[in-house]
Design an enzyme around this catalytic site. Structure first.
Site, PDB file in Angstrom:
ATOM      1  N   GLU A 194      -4.067 -12.532   6.284  1.00  0.00           N
ATOM      2  CA  GLU A 194      -3.509 -13.228   5.124  1.00  0.00           C
ATOM      3  C   GLU A 194      -3.639 -14.733   5.316  1.00  0.00           C
ATOM      4  O   GLU A 194      -3.369 -15.246   6.401  1.00  0.00           O
ATOM      5  CB  GLU A 194      -2.028 -12.869   4.920  1.00  0.00           C
ATOM      6  CG  GLU A 194      -1.752 -11.416   4.571  1.00  0.00           C
ATOM      7  CD  GLU A 194      -0.267 -11.159   4.343  1.00  0.00           C
ATOM      8  OE1 GLU A 194       0.478 -12.142   4.117  1.00  0.00           O
ATOM      9  OE2 GLU A 194       0.154  -9.989   4.388  1.00  0.00           O
ATOM     10  N   GLU A 210       3.709  -6.862   9.442  1.00  0.00           N
ATOM     11  CA  GLU A 210       4.725  -7.839   9.823  1.00  0.00           C
ATOM     12  C   GLU A 210       6.057  -7.266  10.294  1.00  0.00           C
ATOM     13  O   GLU A 210       7.117  -7.587   9.741  1.00  0.00           O
ATOM     14  CB  GLU A 210       4.964  -8.809   8.659  1.00  0.00           C
ATOM     15  CG  GLU A 210       3.742  -9.593   8.269  1.00  0.00           C
ATOM     16  CD  GLU A 210       3.931 -10.471   7.035  1.00  0.00           C
ATOM     17  OE1 GLU A 210       3.031 -11.284   6.753  1.00  0.00           O
ATOM     18  OE2 GLU A 210       4.991 -10.349   6.369  1.00  0.00           O
TER      19      GLU A 210
END
Length: 570
Positions: free
Chosen positions: A439, A338
């Protein structure tokens, strides 16, 4: 020698009437001869003695002593860590003086179970191999649906069904909130893992290592396999790899990472390694290092240095896991979790990913390389990473319905429609490159404690500071977090039914990609973020690879599911 023989010959003439001088000289030579005779006799006797005694020592006495020691070890009480006291003493003598009290000194390790405690300071690519056993077995099969480790996994034809081991080597406040509840009269004092290390001071090493040793155990991997999963995504920060100055507990987590890979191997589970925190923090969030710090590729000299340092880390790490023993088990390598595309220059991030890809390949890692989408979605990556120049690449997409004010406020059935229709179409039309969902979770609210940072509230009930007191649940008033945070045994039947549908709809949609990893395997108390807790509560399928007929996306418009449109907030 000739002089000695001549002297002896002349002395023989003594009896033939030699003079007194010669007689005196002969007496001296007789003494020397006697001394030599005595020495030769002693030497011969010693050789005979040793020829008899040495075989007795090596063939009888030592084996007998070793046998006695084994018997004593078997019957000896162990310490509370399961290590025999004699073994501890033996190991301590193996550690050279220069290595005492270092990361290589097994006597300083909290736990030695399933570690090779024979001392070595060998490294590979600059990373210690301490603790690893030479032998390993890649013939294990996680479940009948997937091949054993020593056969290739059919990526792209069979979806990955995996789970994250987050909050372990890379700690996060909402996963283990008990570590982050330190506060004074006005504010919380610990916001992230590195500030936790600083707060703990001289106790940091023992506290953090105890967390490493207990939050994920050998049993964890057995349970993951029992749930029908076949991959684990292990997240870690760069400071666990080797000693550095950012924290006084650096380097300790490395051996726990290596042991966890062996535990995964024992259960036939393949591993996705994911660098979760880069030097300087790649996103400014609490799981990247220091909260609100971002000195990574941010246009500053320090940011550039840290981005290059991250590449150096990949050079070491990818080289280490290119070894033959890891090729069947570490099959996916994540470049960086991320990076903040919202703030950083996206062109610089893309260029950095290309550099990272090149470094990883040049370091001989031949498995899949995953690149985070940075919440931009699965589309348009093919413009930068065409399969010809960047083979075996994965785009890692993270999907949640709770961090967006619009999505979190949808009614239950509308949330299912987003998953079954919108997300499904997006993956089908825009994901031109191999894509995984790295995720996702069962959470339909952001009510978990510390999810939005330590001390911060929730969008759902209007306590999230940036939203100015406005609640985000669909009713906008009377929104409560207690129902989502309660023990799942107390969930209403309608809520349980919805959560199960939320889980299976995501599994159905994400199975159409290259696969998925649930976030997370476990938490201290946030059930909907814990695959284990939700699985045990019956909110997830009994086996990840065998979903039931209780719900699928085609049933959304059936009468039995119209109730989702009519029910109010749970």
């Amino acid at each position: 020698m000739s002089n000695l023989l001549e002297a002896e010959s002349s002395c023989d003439s003594k009896s033939l009437g030699v003079d007194d001088f010669t007689s005196k000289r002969c007496r001296e030579i007789d003494k020397k001869a006697l001394l030599i005779t005595i020495l030769l006799t002693f030497f011969v006797s010693l050789c005979v003695f040793l020829s008899i005694i040495l075989p007795l020592i090596f063939l009888v006495i030592i084996p007998h002593a070793q046998s006695d020691r084994k018997i004593k070890d078997t019957n000896m009480e162990t310490t509370n860590l399961g290590v025999n006291i004699i073994d501890e003493i033996f190991n301590s003598t193996q550690v050279p003086e220069w290595a005492k009290n270092s990361l290589l000194d097994t006597n300083t390790w909290l736990d030695t179970s399933d570690f090779n405690t024979s001392f070595t300071n060998e490294t590979f690519a600059g990373l210690y191999t301490m603790g690893i056993f030479d032998k390993y077995d890649d013939s294990v099969q996680a479940n009948p649906n997937v091949p054993p480790l020593n056969e290739p996994f059919p990526y792209g034809r069979l979806p990955i069904r995996g789970v994250n081991l987050g909050g372990w080597l890379s700690m996060e406040p909402f996963i283990t909130p008990s570590f982050f509840q330190v506060k004074n009269e006005t504010a919380y004092l610990v916001k992230d893992e590195l500030s936790l290390h600083a707060y703990l001071g001289e106790n940091a090493t023992s506290v953090i290592e105890n967390h490493y040793n207990t939050f994920v155990t050998k049993q964890t991997f057995y349970e993951i396999r029992e749930a029908g999963l076949d991959h684990v995504r292990i997240t870690f920060p760069y400071w666990i790899l080797y000693s550095n100055e950012i924290t006084n507990v650096s380097g300790i987590g490395w051996r726990y990472l290596l042991r966890s890979i062996e535990w995964a191997r024992e259960q036939g589970l393949r591993v996705n390694l994911d660098l979760h925190a880069a030097p300087g923090n790649q996103n400014s969030w609490n799981h990247g290092g220091y909260l609100n710090q971002m000195e990574w590729l941010d246009g500053t000299v320090k940011g550039e240095e840290n981005s290059q340092f991250t590449l150096k880390i990949h050079e070491r790490l990818a080289s280490f896991f290119s070894q033959k023993r890891y090729r069947n088990v570490v099959t996916i390598y994540g470049a960086l979790n991320e990076p903040n595309f919202f703030v950083l220059d996206e062109h610089k991030i893309t260029d950095w990913h290309k550099q990272a890809y090149a470094v990883i390949r040049q370091s001989n890692f031949t498995g899949l390389i995953s690149l985070s989408d940075g919440f931009r979605g699965p589309g348009n990556w093919e413009d930068h990473f065409d399969p010809f120049h960047f083979p075996n690449i994965l785009i890692d997409v993270h999907r949640y319905i709770i961090f967006n004010d619009f999505l979190i406020g949808l009614r239950p059935k509308d949330k299912l429609n987003v998953i079954c229709k919108s997300w499904n179409e997006e993956m089908k039309l825009k994901a031109k490159l191999p894509t995984i969902i790295g995720e996702w979770s069962l959470a339909d609210t952001d009510c978990a404690k510390f999810l939005n940072n330590v001390g911060e509230g929730a969008r759902w009930d209007g306590t999230f500071t940036p939203n100015g007191g406005v609640a985000s649940c669909s009713e906008k008033v009377g929104c409560r977090c207690d129902f989502a945070n309660q023990d799942p045994e107390n969930y209403e039947d309608s809520y349980r039914k919805f959560l199960y549908a939320l889980a299976t709809s995501q599994i159905e949609t994400f199975d159409k990609t290259w696969g998925w990893f649930y976030w997370n395997w476990d938490t201290e108390n946030a059930t909907q973020w814990s695959y284990k807790k939700s699985w045990l509560a019956g909110l997830l399928p009994r086996l990840a690879y065998s979903t039931t007929k209780d719900f699928n996306c085609s049933m959304l418009d059936s009468k039995s599911f119209m109730e989702f449109d009519e029910q109010s907030e749970f």
